[in-house]
Design a protein around this motif. Structure first.
Motif, PDB file in Angstrom:
ATOM      1  N   PHE A 111       0.855  -1.315  -0.042  1.00  0.00           N
ATOM      2  CA  PHE A 111      -0.012   0.012  -0.057  1.00  0.00           C
ATOM      3  C   PHE A 111       0.904   1.229   0.096  1.00  0.00           C
ATOM      4  N   ILE A 112       1.817   1.289   0.684  1.00  0.00           N
ATOM      5  CA  ILE A 112       2.650   2.295   1.028  1.00  0.00           C
ATOM      6  C   ILE A 112       3.521   2.590  -0.277  1.00  0.00           C
ATOM      7  N   ALA A 114       2.818   1.834  -3.483  1.00  0.00           N
ATOM      8  CA  ALA A 114       1.938   2.071  -4.377  1.00  0.00           C
ATOM      9  C   ALA A 114       1.728   3.512  -4.335  1.00  0.00           C
ATOM     10  N   PHE A 115       1.241   4.023  -3.039  1.00  0.00           N
ATOM     11  CA  PHE A 115       1.040   5.409  -2.941  1.00  0.00           C
ATOM     12  C   PHE A 115       2.081   6.355  -2.956  1.00  0.00           C
ATOM     13  N   ALA A 116       3.154   5.765  -2.775  1.00  0.00           N
ATOM     14  CA  ALA A 116       4.442   6.756  -2.976  1.00  0.00           C
ATOM     15  C   ALA A 116       4.496   6.857  -4.437  1.00  0.00           C
ATOM     16  N   SER A 117       4.768   5.675  -5.124  1.00  0.00           N
ATOM     17  CA  SER A 117       5.064   5.927  -6.593  1.00  0.00           C
ATOM     18  C   SER A 117       3.847   6.563  -7.506  1.00  0.00           C
ATOM     19  N   GLY A 118       2.733   6.231  -7.106  1.00  0.00           N
ATOM     20  CA  GLY A 118       1.595   7.022  -7.831  1.00  0.00           C
ATOM     21  C   GLY A 118       1.575   8.513  -7.559  1.00  0.00           C
ATOM     22  N   ALA A 119       1.886   8.675  -6.228  1.00  0.00           N
ATOM     23  CA  ALA A 119       1.874  10.316  -6.093  1.00  0.00           C
ATOM     24  C   ALA A 119       2.923  11.068  -6.803  1.00  0.00           C
ATOM     25  N   LEU A 120       4.387  10.466  -6.872  1.00  0.00           N
ATOM     26  CA  LEU A 120       5.387  10.801  -7.473  1.00  0.00           C
ATOM     27  C   LEU A 120       5.199  10.965  -8.906  1.00  0.00           C
ATOM     28  N   THR A 121       4.478   9.896  -9.510  1.00  0.00           N
ATOM     29  CA  THR A 121       4.223  10.177 -10.982  1.00  0.00           C
ATOM     30  C   THR A 121       3.397  11.178 -11.321  1.00  0.00           C
ATOM     31  N   SER A 122       2.415  11.321 -10.301  1.00  0.00           N
ATOM     32  CA  SER A 122       1.386  12.507 -10.571  1.00  0.00           C
ATOM     33  C   SER A 122       2.122  13.736 -10.549  1.00  0.00           C
ATOM     34  N   LEU A 123       2.913  13.970  -9.374  1.00  0.00           N
ATOM     35  CA  LEU A 123       3.639  15.193  -9.415  1.00  0.00           C
ATOM     36  C   LEU A 123       4.616  15.435 -10.544  1.00  0.00           C
ATOM     37  N   GLN A 181      -8.775  -4.006   5.933  1.00  0.00           N
ATOM     38  CA  GLN A 181      -8.489  -2.674   6.849  1.00  0.00           C
ATOM     39  C   GLN A 181      -7.915  -1.504   6.134  1.00  0.00           C
ATOM     40  N   LEU A 182      -6.972  -1.724   5.149  1.00  0.00           N
ATOM     41  CA  LEU A 182      -6.506  -0.689   4.646  1.00  0.00           C
ATOM     42  C   LEU A 182      -7.373  -0.035   3.601  1.00  0.00           C
ATOM     43  N   THR A 183      -8.373  -0.986   2.920  1.00  0.00           N
ATOM     44  CA  THR A 183      -9.302  -0.178   2.014  1.00  0.00           C
ATOM     45  C   THR A 183     -10.202   0.585   3.012  1.00  0.00           C
ATOM     46  N   LEU A 184     -10.697   0.010   4.041  1.00  0.00           N
ATOM     47  CA  LEU A 184     -11.471   0.855   4.857  1.00  0.00           C
ATOM     48  C   LEU A 184     -11.035   2.182   5.188  1.00  0.00           C
ATOM     49  N   PHE A 185      -9.557   2.103   5.722  1.00  0.00           N
ATOM     50  CA  PHE A 185      -9.049   3.215   6.131  1.00  0.00           C
ATOM     51  C   PHE A 185      -9.034   4.241   4.946  1.00  0.00           C
ATOM     52  N   ALA A 235      -6.299   1.426  -2.876  1.00  0.00           N
ATOM     53  CA  ALA A 235      -7.208   0.848  -2.152  1.00  0.00           C
ATOM     54  C   ALA A 235      -8.243  -0.061  -2.925  1.00  0.00           C
ATOM     55  N   SER A 236      -8.124   0.254  -4.428  1.00  0.00           N
ATOM     56  CA  SER A 236      -9.093  -0.532  -5.294  1.00  0.00           C
ATOM     57  C   SER A 236      -8.258  -1.600  -5.878  1.00  0.00           C
TER      58      SER A 236
END
Lengths: 329, 284
Positions: A111-112, A114-123, A181-185, A235-236
């Protein structure tokens, strides 16, 4: 010795994170069990034939995950449609892949990463677009294909092709407690943020210049919305997979767009479409033993087709109107 | 917590406001509406605005005129905070633009092409968006609530604004279903509901029918009587000459500025439009 304190700081933080993480996941488990119990109360109202697949715990977890994903994707898909970010959603979802792979290598929750690389790419897309003459669509094409390629290469080195298939196309029947749980969060964070910043998001999507004139920080809103999108995509991942998540970020919003003329109602209907497709898709995939991610998206596309034909902004009404206009004229 | 009455909360809020304001009050009364000093701006290429010096007094209707690419929209972008000047400074009522933006002092009325008319939003909700700045001023727990949770004062302001532009009957319509003139009036109502002191109007008369134009000029006149400042970008030289108190002729920098009769000379126009196309409707 002050040096001593600093040198074991990382270890202390590590211990703290594990302890806190443990406590959080205990709470998470309680919440998830509670939600599943509530959900089953409703499910048990239906005839036995429909209820039968949902007697298995793995199906109950899959159902809850799908409902969460359908709802959150539905709400965000409205902004994706109104901001014309369909391609951006596609870009971020592909860009998530190398993060998953690297997190796997480092032993972090995927999760972490994926979030980091997704965010980095969009930036990165924003940086290319703002500092060169290359336009947004090409910047996205460069960044997300490069990131996706990197992800495929890393994964081909470290994991089996089954793993890759699960990441690309989802594996909702195999969803385990931590992922749920992560999806819920992620879902709660996203919905809560949209609620708290509804005014900012509405004005930013409708008239960004006025948003700026009212003292809103439009750069902040822009990247904030991108981060929410990334969070939702991550999350999806487990439910519909990287390739198909973009469908859930476009189709429910597009369907609702054809039906209503106010943003809150559009979000409600989009969430309903998302949830319905998730439930129906999951059920059909179990009954006919077909890929669940694909089935969910096909159901969503079917709902869109109905709206396309029969909605007030749809094709049939247009044809009828045209015909009466011709007859009268 | 029980004995905190609403009036106490209001009083505290008022006190907080007065603590913030006095420093600026004196400056605000005497300062011009807009003061641009040596402002240069660029999108990365050549300078769009070159050492622009412009002082616009408050309470007037000012028309900004110039050829395409003269920096008129850039000037608006600087005032609405979408862009920052690369050099120089801009103050609005004697304070930096960003302070006045936070105070809802600046309103923007967009050109028709800038808005997506398929957006699912009603006339009422567009005008209500003008109140978002005021809602955000209400302090930390409340500012995060969606607009539906805000009542009374805000709703009255929206109703009055819609009434002023004669659009109250159509307040439930989707904005996309309106005529060109009605659309302009709705966005003007948004600026009124905002209670802004500086109104930036981008081509407010383009594609507007006669009745709407009349209504819009009425609203302008009333706003000016209330001491508000209206700055409009327009290509319509004839109307500008007729209605504006002051005209600023722009071509990357100020070519001429002052009363319409002194600015709109053939000489100035030729200089501003560089011998090119001078808008129709204006041939002396």
């Amino acid at each position: 010795m002050s040096g001593g304190i600093f040198s074991d700081l990382p270890a202390r933080i590590g211990v703290l994170m594990v302890e806190e993480g443990g406590r959080l996941s205990q709470w998470g488990e309680v919440v998830v069990d509670f939600l599943i119990a509530c959900m089953m109360l409703v499910v048990n109202l239906f005839p036995d034939r429909i209820v039968e697949p949902f007697q298995y715990p793995f199906m109950q977890r899959a159902l809850l995950t799908s409902i969460l994903v359908g709802m959150v994707c539905g709400v965000l898909s409205c902004f994706v449609i109104l901001k014309r970010w369909a391609l951006l959603g596609d870009a971020i979802s592909h860009a998530v892949l190398p993060g998953v792979a690297i997190a796997y290598l480092l032993g972090l929750p995927f999760f972490i990463g994926a979030f980091a690389s997704g965010a980095l790419t969009s930036l990165g897309i924003g940086v290319i677009e703002r500092n060169t003459r290359i336009k947004e669509d090409a910047a996205m094409g460069i960044m997300f294909t490069a990131a996706f390629a990197l992800g495929v290469v890393i994964i081909s080195q470290i994991a089996t092709s089954t793993h890759l298939m699960h990441i690309l196309f989802g594996n909702v029947l195999g969803v385990r407690m931590p992922v749920l749980q992560l999806t819920l969060f992620a879902g709660i964070v996203t919905l809560f943020t949209v609620f708290l910043f509804y005014k900012e998001l509405l004005l930013y999507t409708f008239d960004p210049v006025q948003a700026s004139a009212l003292g809103m920080n439009t750069t902040f809103i822009h990247y904030g919305l991108m981060l929410l999108l990334t969070l939702t995509i991550v999350a999806s991942l487990e439910t519909v997979g990287i390739i198909l998540v973009v469908a859930m970020l476009i189709i429910p919003g597009a369907t609702a767009y054809l039906l209503v003329n106010s943003l809150p109602r559009m979000m409600l209907i989009a969430a309903a479409v998302g949830i319905f497709s998730a439930i129906a898709g999951l059920y059909l995939s179990f009954v006919y033993n077909i890929a669940s991610g694909g089935t969910i998206v096909i159901v969503a596309a079917g709902v869109f087709a109905l709206a396309f034909l029969f909605s007030p902004h749809g094709v049939l009404v247009k044809i009828l109107r045209h015909r009466t206009a011709v007859q009268e004229g | 917590m029980q004995n905190v009455s609403p009036t106490m909360i209001e009083r505290t809020r008022d006190r907080l406001r007065t603590v913030r304001k006095p420093r600026t009050a004196a400056a605000e009364i005497h300062a011009p509406a807009v003061k641009a000093e040596n402002v240069s701006a660029t999108y990365g290429g050549p300078l769009v605005l070159r050492r622009l010096n412009l002082t616009l007094p408050r309470g007037e209707l000012i028309a900004v005129i110039g050829p395409n690419g003269a920096g008129k929209s850039t000037f608006f972008k600087l005032l609405s905070g979408v862009m920052r000047p690369n050099e120089g400074s801009i103050t609005v009522f004697g304070e930096p633009v960003r302070f006045q933006r936070k105070r809802s002092a600046i309103a923007y009325v967009p050109q028709e092409e800038q808005i997506d008319w398929d957006f699912p939003i009603s006339v009422w909700d567009v005008v209500l968006a003008g109140r978002f700045g005021r809602m955000r001023e209400e302090g930390v727990p409340r500012r995060f609530l969606p607009p539906g949770f805000f009542t009374n004062g805000h709703r009255t302001a929206v109703r009055d604004a819609l009434d002023a532009v004669d659009m109250l009957d159509l307040s439930r319509r989707p904005v996309g279903a309106l005529s060109g003139g009605q659309k302009k009036r709705v966005f003007l109502a948004r600026a009124l509901a905002q209670e802004a002191q500086l109104l930036l109007l981008d081509e407010p008369l383009a594609g507007v029918d006669g009745r709407s134009a009349e209504l819009i000029f009425d609203v302008f006149a009333r706003a000016r009587r209330e001491g508000r400042t209206l700055v409009l970008v327009t290509h319509d030289l004839a109307s500008a000459e007729k209605y504006a108190d002051r005209i600023a002729l722009l071509n990357r920098t100020v070519v001429a500025e002052g009363a319409p009769s002194s600015v709109l000379t053939m000489e100035n126009l030729a200089q501003a439009f560089e011998g090119g196309f001078i808008p129709a409707k204006y041939e002396k």
